[in-house]
Design a protein around this motif. Structure first.
Motif: not given
Length: 239
Positions: A103-109
């Protein structure tokens, strides 16, 4: 023989990295170039100012050449493939991360950031993650099968394979969902909590996420909520 570069964002001593290496050695020549410590949520950050230190690391496994890196996961891919390795990798494996990257956590990973850097450099890239628990039975049972499926599967420019394994028992496991989309939601809706008032009207805050499960049908988050492996293509910026 395939040339495989493996990195992560949890550090060279992470259990997920070890378990990935144990399987990957059957797929080709493995080079491990991983951070010397925790680098979670480093996203696509690279070291632009200052130096990056690389040291040989005794991985104690036949067929594995390993190094630690003082930089970020993306630095590991860049320095590793462009300078440390004597040849370019055919594929970069990033993980297995301790915690979902969906989900949107991909951008921080940092896990996905390293895979995106690999894709930018022209290498096939697979990011692999699992839940934050000690239950790895689904990952360990299906990891080899997933690598067989994806390790040579073509991708477009700037694209990566993103794989998430649910933390559940085999009895609870509900199968593999392929071609999932990236959810617009998130597992944790973030807010910040004031923990201390500081001099001169300052304040000290810590993140205080609220857990939720609101994944849309056909998405990575919904697959994980339903205790399924999620496999999907994620696009980098400009794709």
């Amino acid at each position: 023989m395939r040339r495989i570069l493996i990195t992560n964002d949890d550090g060279i001593n992470a259990d997920g990295l070890r378990r990935l290496v144990d399987v990957a050695v059957d797929f080709g020549q493995v080079w491990v170039i991983a951070p010397d410590g925790e680098r979670s949520t480093s996203s696509h950050c690279i070291t632009l100012h200052g130096s990056i230190d690389i040291y040989p690391y005794d991985y104690k496994k036949m067929g594995v050449t390993a190094f630690t890196c003082s930089g970020t996961p993306c630095d590991c891919v860049r320095v590793g493939s462009l300078s440390v390795m004597p040849y370019k990798p055919d594929v970069v494996l990033s993980g297995i991360n301790y915690g979902y990257n969906s989900a949107t956590d991909i951008q921080y990973s940092g896990t996905c950031g390293a895979a995106f850097e690999a894709a930018f450099q022209g290498y096939r890239a697979i990011a692999l993650s699992e839940g934050q628990s000690d239950m790895h039975v689904v990952t360990d049972k299906y990891l080899r099968e997933i690598l067989v499926e994806l390790i040579d599967k073509p991708l477009g420019f700037g694209q990566i394979w993103n794989v998430n394994f649910p933390s559940c028992s085999l009895a609870e496991f509900n199968g593999i969902r392929r071609d999932v989309k990236v959810s617009h939601s998130m597992f944790y809706k973030d807010r910040y909590r004031l923990v201390e008032k500081l001099p001169n009207y300052g304040g000290r805050y810590v993140i205080d996420g609220q857990y939720q499960e609101r994944g849309e049908e056909g998405t990575d988050l919904k697959a994980l909520v339903d205790k399924c492996i999620s496999i999907g293509v994620v696009n980098n910026i400009g794709v």
